[in-house]
Design a protein around this motif. Structure first.
Motif, PDB file in Angstrom:
ATOM      1  N   ASP A 134      44.081  16.452  -2.879  1.00 35.94           N
ATOM      2  CA  ASP A 134      45.290  15.978  -2.203  1.00 35.94           C
ATOM      3  C   ASP A 134      45.200  16.184  -0.691  1.00 35.94           C
ATOM      4  OD1 ASP A 134      46.252  15.382  -4.715  1.00 35.94           O
ATOM      5  OD2 ASP A 134      47.505  17.173  -4.863  1.00 35.94           O
ATOM      6  N   CYS A 135      44.651  17.319  -0.284  1.00 36.76           N
ATOM      7  CA  CYS A 135      44.487  17.575   1.151  1.00 36.76           C
ATOM      8  C   CYS A 135      43.512  16.580   1.776  1.00 36.76           C
ATOM      9  CB  CYS A 135      44.007  19.002   1.377  1.00 36.76           C
ATOM     10  SG  CYS A 135      45.209  20.274   0.943  1.00 36.76           S
ATOM     11  N   GLU A 136      42.432  16.274   1.073  1.00 34.46           N
ATOM     12  CA  GLU A 136      41.473  15.283   1.572  1.00 34.46           C
ATOM     13  C   GLU A 136      42.124  13.908   1.675  1.00 34.46           C
ATOM     14  OE1 GLU A 136      38.309  15.704  -1.268  1.00 34.46           O
ATOM     15  OE2 GLU A 136      37.230  17.132   0.005  1.00 34.46           O
ATOM     16  N   THR A 137      42.958  13.569   0.692  1.00 34.46           N
ATOM     17  CA  THR A 137      43.650  12.284   0.728  1.00 34.46           C
ATOM     18  C   THR A 137      44.603  12.209   1.919  1.00 34.46           C
ATOM     19  OG1 THR A 137      43.503  12.080  -1.683  1.00 34.46           O
ATOM     20  CG2 THR A 137      45.133  10.708  -0.566  1.00 34.46           C
ATOM     21  N   ALA A 138      45.319  13.301   2.178  1.00 34.52           N
ATOM     22  CA  ALA A 138      46.226  13.337   3.328  1.00 34.52           C
ATOM     23  C   ALA A 138      45.459  13.173   4.630  1.00 34.52           C
ATOM     24  CB  ALA A 138      47.009  14.655   3.331  1.00 34.52           C
ATOM     25  N   THR A 177      33.709  16.329   3.265  1.00 32.17           N
ATOM     26  CA  THR A 177      35.060  16.240   3.804  1.00 32.17           C
ATOM     27  C   THR A 177      35.065  15.355   5.049  1.00 32.17           C
ATOM     28  OG1 THR A 177      35.620  18.441   2.995  1.00 32.17           O
ATOM     29  CG2 THR A 177      36.987  17.561   4.749  1.00 32.17           C
ATOM     30  N   PRO A 178      36.032  14.427   5.157  1.00 36.90           N
ATOM     31  CA  PRO A 178      36.130  13.644   6.396  1.00 36.90           C
ATOM     32  C   PRO A 178      36.164  14.556   7.610  1.00 36.90           C
ATOM     33  CG  PRO A 178      37.629  12.791   4.733  1.00 36.90           C
ATOM     34  CD  PRO A 178      37.053  14.056   4.177  1.00 36.90           C
ATOM     35  N   ARG A 179      35.642  14.103   8.700  1.00 36.70           N
ATOM     36  CA  ARG A 179      35.409  14.936   9.871  1.00 36.70           C
ATOM     37  C   ARG A 179      36.681  15.627  10.366  1.00 36.70           C
ATOM     38  NH1 ARG A 179      32.177  18.457  12.004  1.00 36.70           N
ATOM     39  NH2 ARG A 179      32.283  18.570  14.268  1.00 36.70           N
ATOM     40  N   ILE A 180      36.609  16.957  10.456  1.00 37.47           N
ATOM     41  CA  ILE A 180      37.667  17.794  11.016  1.00 37.47           C
ATOM     42  C   ILE A 180      37.097  18.485  12.240  1.00 37.47           C
ATOM     43  CG2 ILE A 180      39.059  19.863  10.624  1.00 37.47           C
ATOM     44  CD1 ILE A 180      39.092  19.047   7.655  1.00 37.47           C
ATOM     45  N   ARG A 181      37.860  18.544  13.323  1.00 39.20           N
ATOM     46  CA  ARG A 181      37.312  19.076  14.571  1.00 39.20           C
ATOM     47  C   ARG A 181      37.556  20.548  14.772  1.00 39.20           C
ATOM     48  NH1 ARG A 181      37.687  14.437  18.871  1.00 39.20           N
ATOM     49  NH2 ARG A 181      36.421  15.871  20.085  1.00 39.20           N
ATOM     50  N   ALA A 182      38.535  21.142  14.050  1.00 37.51           N
ATOM     51  CA  ALA A 182      38.814  22.570  14.205  1.00 37.51           C
ATOM     52  C   ALA A 182      39.709  23.030  13.065  1.00 37.51           C
ATOM     53  CB  ALA A 182      39.486  22.850  15.548  1.00 37.51           C
TER      54      ALA A 182
END
Length: 299
Positions: A134-138, A177-182
């Motif tokens: 769910d977090c990845e979808t968000a 996981t889609p790219r997260i910067r921090a």
């Protein structure tokens, strides 16, 4: 927000702090339930008015897994340009809570950073890895639709506290996981194998066992897969970790181990240990400024 609501909020915070100062015969996870009840009854679920110039979008549906609508609230500061956004994940032992209560980083909008507070399926509805899914979808929804809200989808960070801190740390470290910067994780469980064994009780399942769907000793592989410490790599994004020195629910060692793994992988990271604090506390102005500076420097 009325004066009476503010009074209730303060009473809830005092009751919560007192709950963790006392030595009590009840177990740690039971204390978490009482804590969340104190927060909810104390008014921390109440929505305050938007800050000057801020735009607020409530109850945006970003997914409906199994016909279960999941929503987010997005707080966008005034700006003529798209702004970075931090996705906030609430805590509550993976089994209680909502997107609208105890949004610890709500005031990041004062620093020019939007906040998107999301829902996820609780353990009574679905077992892990549904919560991470769910977090990845968000996150993907924000990347796809963020521009229509005034967000810059290339500049996304994640944060959360307690169970939400666990999911934020996982989201920042798992492969694919889609790219997260921090990532900013507040008092997060990071090793579910050791923590699950700590809370194992023959009289009934712990909250970790409810999350995993069975006794910890039968779910060791899944518990390891659900542990952020096992996913850290050199490609993990920068981390800021904040943990109370007197946390009895999620031991400080959980954050220290995550910090050790990040350091070994040469990932920029910092652990702030807050003296005198137990589990589940509001950040003060100085701490919030440090979080804002962390995200500004990486987003």
């Amino acid at each position: 927000m009325t004066d009476s609501t503010l009074g209730a909020t303060e009473r809830g915070r005092i009751a919560t702090a007192e709950l963790f100062r006392r030595r009590s015969p009840i177990g740690g996870m039971a204390r978490a339930l009482l804590l969340c009840g104190a927060l909810l009854s104390g008014g921390c679920a109440a929505y305050g008015p938007p800050h000057a110039g801020e735009r607020t979008y409530r109850d945006l549906v970003f997914a409906e897994p199994g016909g279960h609508p999941l929503r987010m609230d997005v707080y966008v500061p005034q700006s003529s340009q798209p702004v970075p956004v931090v996705m906030w994940i609430f805590g509550g032992s993976w089994k209680i809570g909502s997107k609208g209560y105890h949004v610890n980083l709500r005031d990041l909008t004062r620093s020019g950073i939007a906040v998107a507070s999301i829902e996820y399926r609780l353990s009574g509805t679905a077992k892990y890895p549904a919560q991470l899914d769910d977090c990845e979808t968000a996150l993907r929804w924000l990347q796809t639709h963020g521009r229509s809200l005034g967000l810059d989808p290339r500049r996304i960070g994640v944060s959360g506290e307690s169970a939400g801190g666990h999911l934020a740390a996982l989201l920042g470290t798992v492969e694919g996981t889609p790219r997260i910067r921090a990532v900013c994780a507040l008092y997060p469980p990071t090793d579910l194998v050791s923590l699950g064994r700590k809370y194992a009780n023959p009289k009934g399942p712990s909250d970790i066992e409810r999350l995993l769907g069975g006794p910890i000793e039968h779910k060791l592989t899944l518990a390891a897969a659900a542990s952020p410490v096992n996913h850290v790599s050199s490609s993990s994004p920068p981390f800021l970790i904040i943990h109370g020195a007197r946390d009895e629910l999620v031991p400080l060692e959980q954050s220290r181990e995550l910090q050790r793994r990040l350091t070994q992988a040469h990932v920029p990271s910092r652990l702030i240990v807050v003296p005198g604090k137990g589990h589940w506390f509001l950040l003060d102005a100085r701490q919030l400024n440090e979080v804002a500076e962390f995200f500004r420097s990486h987003l």
